[in-house]
Design a protein around this motif. Sequence first.
Motif, PDB file in Angstrom:
ATOM      1  N   VAL A  70      -8.261   4.781   9.160  1.00  0.00           N
ATOM      2  CA  VAL A  70      -8.548   3.545   8.482  1.00  0.00           C
ATOM      3  C   VAL A  70      -8.238   2.461   9.325  1.00  0.00           C
ATOM      4  CG1 VAL A  70      -7.381   2.300   6.530  1.00  0.00           C
ATOM      5  CG2 VAL A  70      -7.340   4.827   6.540  1.00  0.00           C
ATOM      6  N   LEU A  71      -8.979   1.380   9.400  1.00  0.00           N
ATOM      7  CA  LEU A  71      -8.931   0.229  10.255  1.00  0.00           C
ATOM      8  C   LEU A  71      -8.510  -0.998   9.367  1.00  0.00           C
ATOM      9  CD1 LEU A  71     -11.670   1.132  12.708  1.00  0.00           C
ATOM     10  CD2 LEU A  71      -9.248   1.582  12.997  1.00  0.00           C
ATOM     11  N   LYS A  92      -6.665   7.102  -0.359  1.00  0.00           N
ATOM     12  CA  LYS A  92      -6.727   8.034  -1.340  1.00  0.00           C
ATOM     13  C   LYS A  92      -7.371   9.255  -1.013  1.00  0.00           C
ATOM     14  CE  LYS A  92      -5.897   4.851  -5.229  1.00  0.00           C
ATOM     15  NZ  LYS A  92      -6.663   4.046  -6.264  1.00  0.00           N
ATOM     16  N   MET A  93      -8.629   9.093  -0.389  1.00  0.00           N
ATOM     17  CA  MET A  93      -9.396  10.250  -0.097  1.00  0.00           C
ATOM     18  C   MET A  93      -8.520  11.239   0.927  1.00  0.00           C
ATOM     19  SD  MET A  93     -13.414  10.498   0.757  1.00  0.00           S
ATOM     20  CE  MET A  93     -13.363  10.741   2.701  1.00  0.00           C
ATOM     21  N   ILE A  94      -7.966  10.547   1.984  1.00  0.00           N
ATOM     22  CA  ILE A  94      -7.259  11.270   3.163  1.00  0.00           C
ATOM     23  C   ILE A  94      -6.113  11.831   2.415  1.00  0.00           C
ATOM     24  CG2 ILE A  94      -6.041  10.912   5.156  1.00  0.00           C
ATOM     25  CD1 ILE A  94      -7.560   8.238   5.668  1.00  0.00           C
ATOM     26  N   GLN A  95      -5.546  11.359   1.269  1.00  0.00           N
ATOM     27  CA  GLN A  95      -4.268  12.060   0.671  1.00  0.00           C
ATOM     28  C   GLN A  95      -4.853  13.178  -0.097  1.00  0.00           C
ATOM     29  OE1 GLN A  95      -2.648   8.720  -1.445  1.00  0.00           O
ATOM     30  NE2 GLN A  95      -0.762   9.062  -0.427  1.00  0.00           N
ATOM     31  N   ARG A  96      -6.002  13.141  -0.631  1.00  0.00           N
ATOM     32  CA  ARG A  96      -6.717  14.184  -1.468  1.00  0.00           C
ATOM     33  C   ARG A  96      -6.968  15.450  -0.446  1.00  0.00           C
ATOM     34  NH1 ARG A  96      -9.065  10.540  -4.591  1.00  0.00           N
ATOM     35  NH2 ARG A  96     -11.096  10.766  -3.387  1.00  0.00           N
ATOM     36  N   VAL A 154       0.757  -1.240  -0.047  1.00  0.00           N
ATOM     37  CA  VAL A 154      -0.004   0.191   0.030  1.00  0.00           C
ATOM     38  C   VAL A 154       0.784   1.064   0.084  1.00  0.00           C
ATOM     39  CG1 VAL A 154      -1.704   1.326   1.397  1.00  0.00           C
ATOM     40  CG2 VAL A 154      -1.865  -1.205   1.099  1.00  0.00           C
ATOM     41  N   ALA A 155       2.021   1.227   0.867  1.00  0.00           N
ATOM     42  CA  ALA A 155       2.967   2.424   0.869  1.00  0.00           C
ATOM     43  C   ALA A 155       3.528   2.848  -0.360  1.00  0.00           C
ATOM     44  CB  ALA A 155       4.001   2.130   2.081  1.00  0.00           C
ATOM     45  N   LYS A 156       3.906   1.658  -1.238  1.00  0.00           N
ATOM     46  CA  LYS A 156       4.743   1.864  -2.394  1.00  0.00           C
ATOM     47  C   LYS A 156       3.475   2.437  -3.543  1.00  0.00           C
ATOM     48  CE  LYS A 156       7.935  -0.762  -5.131  1.00  0.00           C
ATOM     49  NZ  LYS A 156       8.800  -2.073  -5.147  1.00  0.00           N
ATOM     50  N   VAL A 157       2.489   1.497  -3.509  1.00  0.00           N
ATOM     51  CA  VAL A 157       1.629   2.113  -4.407  1.00  0.00           C
ATOM     52  C   VAL A 157       0.897   3.432  -4.443  1.00  0.00           C
ATOM     53  CG1 VAL A 157      -1.035   1.647  -5.337  1.00  0.00           C
ATOM     54  CG2 VAL A 157       0.600  -0.562  -4.916  1.00  0.00           C
ATOM     55  N   LEU A 158       0.628   3.662  -3.012  1.00  0.00           N
ATOM     56  CA  LEU A 158       0.254   5.240  -2.914  1.00  0.00           C
ATOM     57  C   LEU A 158       1.249   6.142  -2.682  1.00  0.00           C
ATOM     58  CD1 LEU A 158      -2.897   4.308  -0.787  1.00  0.00           C
ATOM     59  CD2 LEU A 158      -2.732   4.677  -2.990  1.00  0.00           C
ATOM     60  N   THR A 159       2.698   5.700  -2.710  1.00  0.00           N
ATOM     61  CA  THR A 159       3.749   6.757  -2.523  1.00  0.00           C
ATOM     62  C   THR A 159       3.356   7.320  -0.998  1.00  0.00           C
ATOM     63  OG1 THR A 159       2.851   8.579  -3.725  1.00  0.00           O
ATOM     64  CG2 THR A 159       4.593   6.922  -4.825  1.00  0.00           C
ATOM     65  N   ILE A 160       3.498   6.456  -0.006  1.00  0.00           N
ATOM     66  CA  ILE A 160       3.182   6.998   1.388  1.00  0.00           C
ATOM     67  C   ILE A 160       3.906   6.431   2.204  1.00  0.00           C
ATOM     68  CG2 ILE A 160       1.045   5.556   1.630  1.00  0.00           C
ATOM     69  CD1 ILE A 160      -0.252   7.700   3.023  1.00  0.00           C
ATOM     70  N   HIS A 161       4.418   6.911   3.336  1.00  0.00           N
ATOM     71  CA  HIS A 161       5.413   6.313   4.250  1.00  0.00           C
ATOM     72  C   HIS A 161       4.441   5.327   5.181  1.00  0.00           C
ATOM     73  CE1 HIS A 161       8.376   5.745   7.302  1.00  0.00           C
ATOM     74  NE2 HIS A 161       9.339   6.055   6.666  1.00  0.00           N
ATOM     75  N   PRO A 162       4.983   4.283   5.423  1.00  0.00           N
ATOM     76  CA  PRO A 162       4.273   3.101   6.061  1.00  0.00           C
ATOM     77  C   PRO A 162       3.900   3.706   7.453  1.00  0.00           C
ATOM     78  CG  PRO A 162       6.053   2.028   5.276  1.00  0.00           C
ATOM     79  CD  PRO A 162       6.190   3.477   4.877  1.00  0.00           C
ATOM     80  N   GLN A 163       4.755   4.696   8.218  1.00  0.00           N
ATOM     81  CA  GLN A 163       4.503   5.267   9.486  1.00  0.00           C
ATOM     82  C   GLN A 163       3.441   6.101   9.467  1.00  0.00           C
ATOM     83  OE1 GLN A 163       6.327   4.463  11.860  1.00  0.00           O
ATOM     84  NE2 GLN A 163       4.923   5.348  13.163  1.00  0.00           N
TER      85      GLN A 163
END
Length: 124
Positions: free
Chosen positions: A35-36, A56-60, A15-24
């Motif tokens: 998100v649960l 994705k919505m949180i990122q937007r 998920v982190a890789k696909v969404l370019t987001i840090h696992p932390q």
Amino acid sequence: MHHGYEEPVYLISVVAKVLTIHPQTLRQYEREGLVLPSRTDGKMRLYSQRDIDKIKMIQRLTRDLGVNLAGVDIIMQLKEKIDDFETLVESLRLELSGLTKKSAQTKNPLVKHKNSYEIILFGE
């Protein structure tokens, strides 16, 4: 292989890789209750497609609109309520449609219109 929308299948690293987001950051979203993800027996997080769409919505909201996580939480709760109300409205619309058809067949109007109005006066 095709997985259901709700089926938890994606590891946090994917998920982190696909969404370019840090696992932390994903862990923080979980701590905040945004998100649960499910957990395996070994306590590894598994995300569903629904979880990914939520992220994705949180990122937007955070990246594009500058909303903080408290605001995101409120927005997501309101969105959930709106979705629930839309579902309810649709089911009531279908029920009303069925009743209207039935009342048309029996020549009994379902809703009787009145032209009188009540006026409520409040004491000063």
